[in-house]
Design a protein around this motif. Structure first.
Motif, PDB file in Angstrom:
ATOM      1  N   LEU A 114       0.759  -1.259  -0.122  1.00 16.60           N
ATOM      2  CA  LEU A 114       0.040  -0.057  -0.143  1.00 16.60           C
ATOM      3  C   LEU A 114       0.799   1.252   0.077  1.00 16.60           C
ATOM      4  N   ASN A 115       2.032   1.182   0.711  1.00 15.66           N
ATOM      5  CA  ASN A 115       2.802   2.447   0.761  1.00 15.66           C
ATOM      6  C   ASN A 115       3.486   2.590  -0.626  1.00 15.66           C
ATOM      7  N   ILE A 116       3.761   1.591  -1.295  1.00 11.70           N
ATOM      8  CA  ILE A 116       4.387   1.682  -2.845  1.00 11.70           C
ATOM      9  C   ILE A 116       3.417   2.261  -3.797  1.00 11.70           C
ATOM     10  N   LEU A 117       2.261   1.919  -3.433  1.00 15.84           N
ATOM     11  CA  LEU A 117       0.959   2.150  -4.412  1.00 15.84           C
ATOM     12  C   LEU A 117       0.511   3.781  -4.203  1.00 15.84           C
ATOM     13  N   VAL A 118       0.777   4.209  -2.769  1.00 17.14           N
ATOM     14  CA  VAL A 118       0.447   5.309  -2.531  1.00 17.14           C
ATOM     15  C   VAL A 118       1.696   6.359  -3.081  1.00 17.14           C
ATOM     16  N   GLY A 119       3.002   5.747  -2.852  1.00  9.47           N
ATOM     17  CA  GLY A 119       4.099   6.507  -3.467  1.00  9.47           C
ATOM     18  C   GLY A 119       3.985   6.886  -5.030  1.00  9.47           C
ATOM     19  N   ILE A 120       3.665   5.724  -5.660  1.00  3.98           N
ATOM     20  CA  ILE A 120       3.198   6.084  -7.317  1.00  3.98           C
ATOM     21  C   ILE A 120       2.294   7.234  -7.563  1.00  3.98           C
ATOM     22  N   VAL A 121       1.377   7.084  -6.733  1.00  5.61           N
ATOM     23  CA  VAL A 121       0.232   7.911  -7.255  1.00  5.61           C
ATOM     24  C   VAL A 121       0.594   9.627  -6.535  1.00  5.61           C
ATOM     25  N   VAL A 122       1.215   9.620  -5.509  1.00  2.41           N
ATOM     26  CA  VAL A 122       2.003  10.882  -5.007  1.00  2.41           C
ATOM     27  C   VAL A 122       2.931  11.455  -5.935  1.00  2.41           C
ATOM     28  N   ALA A 123       3.894  10.526  -6.421  1.00  4.53           N
ATOM     29  CA  ALA A 123       5.055  10.831  -7.336  1.00  4.53           C
ATOM     30  C   ALA A 123       4.407  11.269  -8.712  1.00  4.53           C
ATOM     31  N   ILE A 124       3.561  10.704  -9.311  1.00  5.07           N
ATOM     32  CA  ILE A 124       2.964  11.194 -10.763  1.00  5.07           C
ATOM     33  C   ILE A 124       2.132  12.448 -10.325  1.00  5.07           C
ATOM     34  N   THR A 125       1.500  12.582  -9.358  1.00  4.74           N
ATOM     35  CA  THR A 125       0.585  13.914  -9.045  1.00  4.74           C
ATOM     36  C   THR A 125       1.437  14.896  -8.987  1.00  4.74           C
ATOM     37  N   PHE A 126       2.434  14.800  -8.111  1.00  4.96           N
ATOM     38  CA  PHE A 126       3.431  15.890  -8.004  1.00  4.96           C
ATOM     39  C   PHE A 126       3.929  16.377  -9.379  1.00  4.96           C
ATOM     40  N   TYR A 127       4.342  15.369 -10.060  1.00  5.61           N
ATOM     41  CA  TYR A 127       5.023  15.515 -11.516  1.00  5.61           C
ATOM     42  C   TYR A 127       3.908  16.237 -12.506  1.00  5.61           C
ATOM     43  N   PHE A 128       2.754  15.820 -12.420  1.00  8.26           N
ATOM     44  CA  PHE A 128       1.452  16.608 -13.156  1.00  8.26           C
ATOM     45  C   PHE A 128       1.359  17.758 -12.878  1.00  8.26           C
ATOM     46  N   ILE A 129       1.516  18.129 -11.453  1.00  8.52           N
ATOM     47  CA  ILE A 129       1.228  19.603 -11.126  1.00  8.52           C
ATOM     48  C   ILE A 129       2.355  20.352 -11.340  1.00  8.52           C
ATOM     49  N   ALA A 130       3.566  19.857 -11.523  1.00  7.83           N
ATOM     50  CA  ALA A 130       4.500  20.625 -11.855  1.00  7.83           C
ATOM     51  C   ALA A 130       4.737  21.070 -13.473  1.00  7.83           C
ATOM     52  N   SER A 131       4.282  19.996 -14.083  1.00 19.59           N
ATOM     53  CA  SER A 131       3.894  19.968 -15.492  1.00 19.59           C
ATOM     54  C   SER A 131       2.983  21.053 -15.848  1.00 19.59           C
ATOM     55  N   LEU A 132       2.054  20.965 -15.204  1.00 19.16           N
ATOM     56  CA  LEU A 132       1.005  22.286 -15.239  1.00 19.16           C
ATOM     57  C   LEU A 132       1.417  23.649 -15.219  1.00 19.16           C
ATOM     58  N   PHE A 133       2.063  23.622 -14.013  1.00 19.05           N
ATOM     59  CA  PHE A 133       2.673  24.888 -13.615  1.00 19.05           C
ATOM     60  C   PHE A 133       3.616  25.343 -14.438  1.00 19.05           C
ATOM     61  N   GLU A 134       4.508  24.594 -15.180  1.00 21.21           N
ATOM     62  CA  GLU A 134       5.466  24.917 -16.083  1.00 21.21           C
ATOM     63  C   GLU A 134       4.615  25.234 -17.697  1.00 21.21           C
ATOM     64  N   GLU A 135       3.837  24.354 -18.292  1.00 23.58           N
ATOM     65  CA  GLU A 135       3.362  24.443 -19.614  1.00 23.58           C
ATOM     66  C   GLU A 135       2.248  24.997 -19.550  1.00 23.58           C
ATOM     67  N   GLY A 136       1.405  24.935 -18.451  1.00 18.52           N
ATOM     68  CA  GLY A 136      -0.042  25.584 -18.619  1.00 18.52           C
ATOM     69  C   GLY A 136      -1.104  24.086 -19.110  1.00 18.52           C
ATOM     70  N   GLU A 137      -0.520  22.995 -19.622  1.00 20.53           N
ATOM     71  CA  GLU A 137      -1.336  22.165 -19.859  1.00 20.53           C
ATOM     72  C   GLU A 137      -0.491  20.866 -19.931  1.00 20.53           C
ATOM     73  N   ILE A 138      -1.153  19.637 -19.908  1.00 22.37           N
ATOM     74  CA  ILE A 138      -0.565  18.507 -20.025  1.00 22.37           C
ATOM     75  C   ILE A 138      -0.711  17.985 -21.450  1.00 22.37           C
ATOM     76  N   GLU A 139       0.321  17.436 -22.205  1.00 24.95           N
ATOM     77  CA  GLU A 139       0.307  16.961 -23.452  1.00 24.95           C
ATOM     78  C   GLU A 139      -0.122  15.707 -23.675  1.00 24.95           C
ATOM     79  N   ASN A 140      -1.035  15.349 -24.446  1.00 27.88           N
ATOM     80  CA  ASN A 140      -1.572  13.899 -24.602  1.00 27.88           C
ATOM     81  C   ASN A 140      -0.533  13.304 -25.436  1.00 27.88           C
ATOM     82  N   VAL A 141       0.605  12.891 -24.885  1.00 28.77           N
ATOM     83  CA  VAL A 141       1.608  12.274 -25.657  1.00 28.77           C
ATOM     84  C   VAL A 141       1.498  10.541 -25.346  1.00 28.77           C
TER      85      VAL A 141
END
Length: 141
Positions: A114-141
């Motif tokens: 459960l810790n590993i699964l929560v860690g994956i969700v938190v890491a990707i959520t942080f990454y998406f938030i930083a991507s949104l702040f940098e680019e303004g959108e997340i590209e569908n690649v």
């Protein structure tokens, strides 16, 4: 600003940061840490990779669809594991979930996965938030 020295040092540091994040997630139930702490460290390494290598290379390596599938499977896995624990404890089937010896890596039942699964969700959520702040959108690649 992104000189070759910064890129080389970051390329050396990022794998060590990610290994430390995995260590925090795996050993979080017997030492300080856990899914959120390890996930935030892992997310910081992904953000560092994006800032150093740029959007195009990062999207090739960590595409939006790949990360979204990983988050989805992690959330589904988390829900299934927690649901199984709730149902098993309701019906008195606590023996199904192995508890292990106190202080060992395989103690605590399903806390480590459960810790590993929560860690994956938190890491990707942080990454998406930083991507949104940098680019303004997340590209569908």
């Amino acid at each position: 600003m992104k000189t070759s020295i910064v890129k080389n040092v970051a390329n050396i540091m990022i794998p060590f940061i990610q290994m430390f994040a995995l260590y925090i997630m795996i050993f979080g139930h017997i030492s300080p840490g856990g899914g959120f702490a390890g996930g935030s460290i892992l997310g910081a390494s992904l953000i560092m990779y994006r800032f150093i290598h740029g959007n195009e290379e990062t999207c090739r390596k960590f595409g939006f669809r790949k990360l979204l599938k990983l988050v989805s499977f992690s959330l589904i896995g988390y829900g299934l594991l927690k649901g199984f624990v709730f149902v098993a404890s309701f019906y008195g089937l606590n023996e199904i979930v192995p508890v292990g010896n106190v202080g060992t890596i395989l103690s605590g039942g399903f806390i480590m996965p459960l810790n590993i699964l929560v860690g994956i969700v938190v890491a990707i959520t942080f990454y998406f938030i930083a991507s949104l702040f940098e680019e303004g959108e997340i590209e569908n690649v």
